[in-house]
Scaffold this active site. Structure first.
Site, PDB file in Angstrom:
ATOM      1  N   LYS A 282       0.796  -1.191  -0.219  1.00  0.00           N
ATOM      2  CA  LYS A 282       0.082   0.011  -0.049  1.00  0.00           C
ATOM      3  C   LYS A 282       0.968   1.323   0.036  1.00  0.00           C
ATOM      4  O   LYS A 282       2.100   1.100   0.410  1.00  0.00           O
ATOM      5  CB  LYS A 282      -0.962   0.014   1.344  1.00  0.00           C
ATOM      6  N   ARG A 356     -10.265 -11.487   2.274  1.00  0.00           N
ATOM      7  CA  ARG A 356     -10.966 -12.640   1.475  1.00  0.00           C
ATOM      8  C   ARG A 356     -10.347 -13.976   1.469  1.00  0.00           C
ATOM      9  O   ARG A 356     -11.138 -15.061   1.753  1.00  0.00           O
ATOM     10  CB  ARG A 356     -11.442 -12.247   0.079  1.00  0.00           C
TER      11      ARG A 356
HETATM   12  N1  BES Z   1      -7.827  -4.002   4.616  1.00  0.00           N
HETATM   13  C1  BES Z   1      -8.318  -3.387   3.214  1.00  0.00           C
HETATM   14  C2  BES Z   1      -9.556  -2.893   3.179  1.00  0.00           C
HETATM   15  C3  BES Z   1      -9.722  -1.486   3.608  1.00  0.00           C
HETATM   16  C4  BES Z   1      -9.739  -0.385   3.188  1.00  0.00           C
HETATM   17  C5  BES Z   1     -10.190  -1.451   4.952  1.00  0.00           C
HETATM   18  C6  BES Z   1      -9.883   0.834   3.558  1.00  0.00           C
HETATM   19  C7  BES Z   1     -10.307  -0.172   5.662  1.00  0.00           C
HETATM   20  C8  BES Z   1     -10.069   1.029   4.935  1.00  0.00           C
HETATM   21  C9  BES Z   1      -8.225  -4.709   2.383  1.00  0.00           C
HETATM   22  O1  BES Z   1      -7.284  -5.566   2.710  1.00  0.00           O
HETATM   23  C10 BES Z   1      -7.478  -4.259   0.899  1.00  0.00           C
HETATM   24  O2  BES Z   1      -6.380  -3.988   1.074  1.00  0.00           O
HETATM   25  N2  BES Z   1      -8.427  -4.098  -0.056  1.00  0.00           N
HETATM   26  C11 BES Z   1      -8.056  -3.821  -1.251  1.00  0.00           C
HETATM   27  C12 BES Z   1      -8.484  -4.967  -2.253  1.00  0.00           C
HETATM   28  C13 BES Z   1      -8.064  -4.891  -3.653  1.00  0.00           C
HETATM   29  C14 BES Z   1      -6.453  -5.058  -3.668  1.00  0.00           C
HETATM   30  C15 BES Z   1      -8.655  -5.512  -4.481  1.00  0.00           C
HETATM   31  C16 BES Z   1      -8.754  -2.369  -1.632  1.00  0.00           C
HETATM   32  O3  BES Z   1      -9.917  -2.451  -1.392  1.00  0.00           O
HETATM   33  O4  BES Z   1      -8.219  -1.693  -2.162  1.00  0.00           O
HETATM   34 MN    MN Z   2      -5.395  -5.620   2.058  1.00  0.00          MN
END
Ligand code: BES
Ligand code: MN
Ligand code: ZN
Length: 501
Positions: A282, A356
């Site tokens: 990230k 997931r």
């Molecule tokens: N933990 C994150 C989702 C999240 C985003 C939680 C903002 C709280 C606040 C999750 O694991 C994630 O990183 N999701 C990605 C998925 C994508 C890579 C398909 C996302 O939502 O960007």
């Molecule tokens: Mn994630």
């Protein structure tokens, strides 16, 4: 905070502050505020400030009067509840939180809130006030060095003033105790969520769950990385393998006497104690917030606490998947294929779509343990925040019956959630060239993609998925709640479970 009920006349109560709700009776722009107490002395004491036009009764408007004439209370706080027509237990809950947050720090240590007599059943009103007050009391500033001084500012006693003829006092006392259990469990969950990842590792989460279980009489089993591999949880392990911090699979069991034999509820929680994204790392901006990526897990642990104390007659098992998501020489990489516990193969397109993966094995494990109905809660996608903002959590349901049960619980709990679809057409997106499915696809409809992915693992077991990414963390201070962890979904989950007993 000590809590009690009183049926005294509000004007006769000796307290640091008497809190009375004002409501706007008008439906036009011009406000027409009323003071919600049948005690004439209270209305008299507020007469001047009301006629001055200073009070409009708009939601959270706070007007504090000192030495109110004719009252034994030292102060009178008029707290706006908004339009009378739409005032419900949900507003009352927030007002109780706002009262706590307004009064603490003003050298006020006790207050008495007068229940408005506008049609909310007294038991529901008592519960709402208790829940709201405890939610309002939570202060996330754990590591501030003036914490000790802040502790002294706490509200020590909350009295709820119930109107005459509000029914069986025993039933109201029961509502108070039940509200307290739920609210304290919600704050227990918020406490876990609030901790940073160096103080809330999977191991620490497991220890906290164990201690809670011992305190309230639940069975708790904690399994380590070896056991996770033995169970063939390839999707869970794929996420965990990149971290030096060992993962934990936590199982909490509530098995009451006399529960129906054919219902076994399974609560599955995402417990990513820190989500860096892994190799699909990230951006730095805002990454510190990924300590709350275990909110789903904390909510399930907190819900089990409330369930153990409220004792509904239904069997419930919580399955918590706790791990970090880290990049390292051992971490899984985009393109890797993992075999999930259910036997399905997953091509990892994005290592940041880790929630997931761990839930896939959590759902499969819940099914293996014999759960007949499943609910998972997870801070799963940024896409749900795009879809619903910070206001509503996303609900996905595999059957209308599950949705209706959950919606009912949700309304009783006063939490905001909105149903999103799971049409078969979305399944297209799951296709992989090399495996049974991919873990991530197009940016569009991302929250639905994630839910469709999970559906493959709940299979034919009736299932609800709650995406709480946008609602588990308050972005700003609000009148009724501090910026930080919210404990969203816990109250709905507890109501949902109670609905089966
Ligand atoms: N933990 C994150 C989702 C999240 C985003 C939680 C903002 C709280 C606040 C999750 O694991 C994630 O990183 N999701 C990605 C998925 C994508 C890579 C398909 C996302 O939502 O960007
Ligand atoms: Mn994630
Ligand atoms: Zn995550």
């Amino acid at each position: 905070m000590k809590t009690n009920l009183s049926s005294s006349k509000p004007s006769q109560l000796e307290t640091d502050c008497l809190v009375v709700v004002t409501l706007d009776q008008g439906d036009k722009d011009k406000p027409s505020p009323t003071v919600e107490s049948s005690d004439a002395a209270v209305r008299d004491a507020s007469k001047d400030v009301i006629s001055s036009g200073e009070v409009t009764a708009k939601l959270f408007e706070a007007t504090l009067l000192h030495n109110p004439t004719g009252l034994k209370a030292k102060r009178l706080l008029l707290l706006g509840g908004g339009k009378a027509k739409t005032f419900s237990a949900a507003e009352l809950r927030k007002l109780a939180g706002a009262a706590v947050r307004t009064l603490k720090g003003k050298n006020i240590h006790s207050f008495a809130l007068v229940l408005p007599e506008n049609g909310i059943a007294a038991a529901d009103a008592v519960r709402a006030v208790i829940e709201g007050a405890f939610v309002g009391e939570f202060d996330p500033g754990y590591y501030k060095s003036d914490r000790k001084d802040k502790e002294k500012e706490k509200i020590e006693t909350l009295t709820i003033v119930i109107p005459e003829k509000s029914g069986d006092p025993k039933a109201l006392e029961g509502a108070l105790q039940a509200g307290r259990i739920v609210a304290e469990s919600q704050n227990f969950a918020r406490d876990l969520i609030n901790e940073p990842s160096n103080r809330m590792t999977p191991t620490i989460m497991a220890e906290r769950a164990k201690k809670m279980a011992a305190d309230v009489g639940l069975k708790c089993e904690v399994m380590d990385g070896d056991k996770i591999r033995q169970l063939k949880m390839g999707a869970f392990w794929g996420v965990s393998q990149g971290s030096d911090e060992p993962p934990a699979l936590i199982v909490l069991r509530y098995e009451p006497q006399g529960a129906p034999k054919d219902v076994h509820l399974g609560l599955v929680g995402k417990g990513v104690t820190f989500d860096t994204g892994g190799i699909s790392i990230k951006p730095a901006d805002g990454m510190e917030k990924m300590k709350y990526d275990m909110a789903g897990a904390a909510t399930m642990i907190g819900a089990m606490r409330a369930i153990a104390l409220l004792k509904p007659k239904v069997k419930v098992t919580a399955i918590i998947l706790a791990t970090e998501n880290m990049p390292s020489g051992k971490a899984q990489k985009p393109g890797d294929v993992q075999i999930a516990m259910s036997g399905k193969s997953i091509e990892i397109i994005n290592t940041d779509a880790e929630g997931r993966l761990i839930l896939a094995d959590g759902l499969a494990y819940a099914r293996q343990l014999g759960c007949t109905h499943l609910v998972d809660a997870a801070t799963l996608t940024g896409a749900v925040v795009v879809a619903l903002g910070y206001v509503n959590a996303g609900i996905f349901a595999s059957t209308d019956d599950m949705y209706e049960r959950f919606e009912k619980a949700n309304k009783l709990a006063g939490e905001k959630m909105w149903r999103l679809p799971l049409d078969d057409e979305y399944k297209e997106n799951l296709k992989s060239n090399i495996a049974d499915m991919v873990n991530a696809g197009s940016r569009y409809g991302g929250a639905i993609f994630a839910a469709m992915f999970l559906k493959e693992f709940s299979e034919d077991t009736p299932w609800i998925h709650l995406d709480i990414a946008g609602t588990a963390w308050m972005e700003d201070n609000k009148p009724w709640i501090a910026k930080g962890p919210t404990g969203i979904a816990l109250r709905s989950l507890v109501e949902f479970v109670k609905g089966w007993s």
